[in-house]
Every structure is written in C-alpha cells, then in structure tokens.
Design a protein around this motif. Structure first.
Motif, mmCIF file in Angstrom:
data_model
loop_
_atom_site.group_PDB
_atom_site.id
_atom_site.type_symbol
_atom_site.label_atom_id
_atom_site.label_comp_id
_atom_site.label_asym_id
_atom_site.label_seq_id
_atom_site.Cartn_x
_atom_site.Cartn_y
_atom_site.Cartn_z
ATOM 1 N N ALA A 172 0.847 -1.200 0.000
ATOM 2 C CA ALA A 172 0.000 0.000 0.000
ATOM 3 C C ALA A 172 0.882 1.250 0.000
ATOM 4 C CB ALA A 172 -0.918 -0.007 1.209
ATOM 5 N N ARG A 173 0.389 2.295 -0.654
ATOM 6 C CA ARG A 173 1.242 3.467 -0.898
ATOM 7 C C ARG A 173 0.491 4.764 -0.631
ATOM 8 N NH1 ARG A 173 5.537 4.696 -4.953
ATOM 9 N NH2 ARG A 173 5.158 6.748 -5.881
ATOM 10 N N TRP A 174 1.192 5.721 -0.024
ATOM 11 C CA TRP A 174 0.700 7.084 0.167
ATOM 12 C C TRP A 174 1.620 8.015 -0.598
ATOM 13 C CZ3 TRP A 174 3.435 11.209 2.203
ATOM 14 C CH2 TRP A 174 2.694 12.365 2.523
ATOM 15 N N GLU A 175 1.023 9.003 -1.256
ATOM 16 C CA GLU A 175 1.814 9.980 -1.993
ATOM 17 C C GLU A 175 1.387 11.376 -1.600
ATOM 18 O OE1 GLU A 175 3.049 11.055 -6.636
ATOM 19 O OE2 GLU A 175 1.885 9.242 -6.165
ATOM 20 N N SER A 176 2.356 12.225 -1.309
ATOM 21 C CA SER A 176 2.059 13.590 -0.880
ATOM 22 C C SER A 176 1.527 14.428 -2.031
ATOM 23 C CB SER A 176 3.323 14.247 -0.308
ATOM 24 O OG SER A 176 3.107 15.619 -0.049
ATOM 25 N N ALA A 177 0.455 15.169 -1.736
ATOM 26 C CA ALA A 177 -0.073 16.105 -2.730
ATOM 27 C C ALA A 177 0.707 17.412 -2.714
ATOM 28 C CB ALA A 177 -1.552 16.378 -2.453
ATOM 29 N N ALA A 178 1.396 17.685 -1.597
ATOM 30 C CA ALA A 178 2.102 18.954 -1.446
ATOM 31 C C ALA A 178 3.545 18.891 -1.924
ATOM 32 C CB ALA A 178 2.070 19.388 0.026
ATOM 33 N N VAL A 179 4.154 17.718 -1.840
ATOM 34 C CA VAL A 179 5.573 17.583 -2.189
ATOM 35 C C VAL A 179 5.727 16.496 -3.249
ATOM 36 C CG1 VAL A 179 7.892 17.064 -1.345
ATOM 37 C CG2 VAL A 179 6.279 18.318 0.118
ATOM 38 N N PRO A 180 5.985 16.853 -4.488
ATOM 39 C CA PRO A 180 6.193 15.846 -5.529
ATOM 40 C C PRO A 180 7.363 14.937 -5.168
ATOM 41 C CG PRO A 180 5.925 18.029 -6.493
ATOM 42 C CD PRO A 180 6.067 18.233 -5.013
ATOM 43 N N GLY A 181 7.163 13.654 -5.346
ATOM 44 C CA GLY A 181 8.246 12.709 -5.090
ATOM 45 C C GLY A 181 8.311 12.178 -3.678
ATOM 46 N N LEU A 182 7.433 12.642 -2.776
ATOM 47 C CA LEU A 182 7.423 12.129 -1.405
ATOM 48 C C LEU A 182 6.378 11.025 -1.299
ATOM 49 C CD1 LEU A 182 8.313 12.213 1.562
ATOM 50 C CD2 LEU A 182 6.544 13.962 1.953
ATOM 51 N N THR A 183 6.825 9.811 -1.003
ATOM 52 C CA THR A 183 5.923 8.669 -0.910
ATOM 53 C C THR A 183 6.250 7.839 0.323
ATOM 54 O OG1 THR A 183 7.380 7.284 -2.265
ATOM 55 C CG2 THR A 183 5.636 8.499 -3.413
ATOM 56 N N VAL A 184 5.252 7.105 0.798
ATOM 57 C CA VAL A 184 5.430 6.117 1.857
ATOM 58 C C VAL A 184 4.800 4.825 1.349
ATOM 59 C CG1 VAL A 184 4.979 5.487 4.253
ATOM 60 C CG2 VAL A 184 5.283 7.907 3.643
ATOM 61 N N THR A 185 5.555 3.748 1.370
ATOM 62 C CA THR A 185 5.088 2.459 0.862
ATOM 63 C C THR A 185 5.304 1.393 1.930
ATOM 64 O OG1 THR A 185 5.726 3.098 -1.383
ATOM 65 C CG2 THR A 185 5.314 0.757 -0.979
ATOM 66 N N ARG A 186 4.269 0.615 2.173
ATOM 67 C CA ARG A 186 4.406 -0.470 3.146
ATOM 68 C C ARG A 186 5.256 -1.591 2.556
ATOM 69 N NH1 ARG A 186 1.464 -0.301 7.839
ATOM 70 N NH2 ARG A 186 -0.364 1.072 7.892
ATOM 71 N N THR A 187 6.232 -2.061 3.322
ATOM 72 C CA THR A 187 7.053 -3.202 2.935
ATOM 73 C C THR A 187 6.523 -4.487 3.564
ATOM 74 O OG1 THR A 187 8.564 -2.746 4.772
ATOM 75 C CG2 THR A 187 9.102 -1.800 2.621
ATOM 76 N N ALA A 188 5.513 -4.361 4.407
ATOM 77 C CA ALA A 188 4.786 -5.480 4.997
ATOM 78 C C ALA A 188 3.408 -4.942 5.353
ATOM 79 C CB ALA A 188 5.499 -6.018 6.230
ATOM 80 N N ALA A 189 2.478 -5.827 5.630
ATOM 81 C CA ALA A 189 1.129 -5.366 5.947
ATOM 82 C C ALA A 189 1.126 -4.451 7.158
ATOM 83 C CB ALA A 189 0.209 -6.568 6.185
ATOM 84 N N VAL A 190 1.979 -4.737 8.142
ATOM 85 C CA VAL A 190 2.086 -3.904 9.340
ATOM 86 C C VAL A 190 3.551 -3.723 9.710
ATOM 87 C CG1 VAL A 190 -0.157 -4.575 10.287
ATOM 88 C CG2 VAL A 190 1.856 -5.914 10.879
ATOM 89 N N ASN A 191 3.833 -2.579 10.313
ATOM 90 C CA ASN A 191 5.110 -2.306 11.000
ATOM 91 C C ASN A 191 6.330 -2.150 10.109
ATOM 92 O OD1 ASN A 191 4.004 -2.269 13.647
ATOM 93 N ND2 ASN A 191 3.899 -4.504 13.591
#
Length: 321
Positions: free
Chosen positions: A189-208
C-alpha cells in the motif's frame, strides 16, 4: 578466494536490501543465499532448511545477533546480519554502519533526541528510548522515532509504545506537517504527498514496515520491532511487563549529500571523514554525544547542525518525478 567471496557476499546483501529502494524491481538472490525471516519475533532457534551438498538438506539457524532476519548462505549454514554489511543501517542498541562500511555503536541517552544527519537541506533527528542498568555507566538505548526536516516540511516516523507485542497489529505512527499519514494495512500500500512531488510512503509489509522516499534526496526503510523476553534475558536489558520497548530497525540511503554533512551517521558520508574509532575494539563506540543532542525531535540546534544554510531542497522537491 577471500576477496572473491567478500565481493559475492556484498552483492548478495545489496540484492537482499532491494526493499530499501521503492523503485527497485524484484530481483533473485543467488542460488546459494536466501533471506530468512522467522514468522514470530522472539521465537529463537527457528530452523531454516538449506540445500546442502549431494542434495541433502541442512538444518540452519540465524546468528543469535539477528534472530529475526538474516541472510543464509548455502551450503554450509553461514548466517549474516544485514547490519554487518549495508551502509546506513541502524539496528538494535544503536549499531550503525557508516558510509565507509565500518560498524560502530552510538549509545546516546534514553529520552533524548540526537542529530543523526544534518546537511544544508536535510536534517534527521532520532529519539532514543531505553532502560537504565545500575551496573553500567550508560543506558541501554534504542531508536523509537525519527524527526525529518526538509524545506519547510516536517515528517515524523514513530514506533508506538506497546505493552504486549502482537505481530499482526500495526504500531507505526506517521505524520507529515502535523497531519496523520493514512495508509491501508496491506503489503505494498502506498501514500503519496499532494504537497511535495516525489514524497511517498510504501508499506514493505502489511504492518510495522515502511519505506519513506523523497525522490533525489533519501530512502528510509523502517521496521518496528520489540524487545522480547528472550532478548531481555540474554542481554540483561531488564524489560518489564509494561513496555516491550518497541523501536526501529532502520535503513538509510541518501542522495546528493553535501561535503559538509554532519551528525552521528552523516559525518561518515563526508569525503574528508577519517575513522578515529578504536580498530581493535570488537564494536567501536562513537562518543561525543553532547555535540549531537537536539532539544526536541524536530530541533536543528545540535552543535554540529548544518540545516538551513541554503534553500536548495525546494528546487529538488519541486522538480522530482
């Protein structure tokens, strides 16, 4: 032979650490090495079946220093910890691997914040938690949270205090500019910032587990792990029933740091860095903690701070793709 084997193992580790790079495509490990991750934290001595010589299976175990994740080389049951090889990794009672490839401890002090990396356009602080040991002159410490500054933005990664650890419950806390980062509890699952192009957070496992990426600036992989009863018994940590001391194992990859970068880990990326730690120690300890103390998780007031000397980061994030 020794040099060739070292080169092979370095390649193995780089492949095993593909999760540190969000953009990396899945790649196969060489046939004689595999990453072993026991299903449950704290269940030591879990067997790993390794294809040995003459088609026979060998029963292998992770090195006791890294029971929850290791690289297993077959045949022969040779076990390695990621922290022993990969520059920028921080594990356990903070054991850093510098950009020069050398390992060292930085114990800091519990309930304080320390400047890990400070450059003109980027500043990373770490919040330490720990336990006091009356028989020692220092605390047992672990990194519980990161406070990351770039341009006018503040990114927080934290491991929530946990009384009873459950592998299936997410203990990550993520905020960007004070607002929670919401990501579905699902591997990939992935989150991408609307305010900062290129800033993302991606889960490497379902949790933690997550990888935080700012394109062209950094990749940070964080995994929340507990101190188990067995860890406490073996190392005499003195963990009590009210807190599992959930903390991060962290991997850093930095892009385009300046020659003036500083901080506990940052200084090892300087072209003029000279390792002055004791080469005869089994694990050298970096001292001078007062130089790295910050007044809070987002403060840039440590003695070696470089942040804010120019505003180049705005150009980087504005053009990232």
């Amino acid at each position: 032979m020794a040099a060739a084997r070292a080169a092979i193992m370095a390649a193995v580790v780089l492949l095993a650490c593909a999760a540190y790079e969000v953009s990396a495509q899945p790649r196969r490990l060489p046939g004689n090495a595999q990453v072993f991750r026991p299903k449950k934290f704290g269940q030591r001595d879990q067997a790993f079946n390794c294809n040995g010589t003459n088609g026979r299976q060998e029963t292998c175990f992770c090195d006791k220093r890294c029971p929850n994740e290791c690289i297993m080389e077959c045949p022969g049951c040779k076990s390695f910890c990621l922290c022993d090889f990969y520059p920028g990794v921080v594990c356990g009672d903070p054991r850093f691997t510098g950009a020069d490839g050398n390992n060292f401890y930085f114990h800091g002090k519990k309930d304080q914040d320390f400047c890990i990396v400070s450059d003109a356009d980027l500043h990373v602080n770490a919040h330490f938690i720990g336990k006091s040991n009356p028989t020692m002159s220092r605390d047992f410490t672990w990194i519980q949270a990161l406070g990351i500054r770039f341009a006018d933005h503040r990114l927080y990664m934290g491991a929530q205090k946990t009384v009873k650890w459950d592998d299936d419950i997410d203990r990550l806390e993520l905020t960007f500019d004070g607002a929670p980062i919401e990501i579905p509890v699902k591997d990939g699952a992935r989150w991408e910032s609307a305010a900062v192009p290129g800033l993302t957070v991606t889960r490497t496992a379902a949790v933690n587990g997550v990888t935080v990426r700012l394109a062209g600036v950094f990749d940070i992989m964080g995994k929340v792990v507990p101190i188990t009863k067995e860890d406490s018994r073996v190392h005499n940590y003195g963990v009590t029933e009210d807190d599992t001391l959930a903390h991060f194992d962290i991997g850093f990859k930095f892009h385009d740091l300046s020659d003036d970068v500083h901080g506990v880990l940052g200084q090892t990326y300087r072209p003029d860095y000279v390792n002055m730690l004791s080469v005869t120690a089994s694990m050298p300890v970096m001292g001078g903690s007062p130089s790295y103390v910050s007044s809070d998780i987002f403060a840039t007031d440590c003695t070696v701070a470089r942040f804010g000397r120019n505003a180049g980061i705005a150009m980087v994030t504005g053009s990232a793709n």
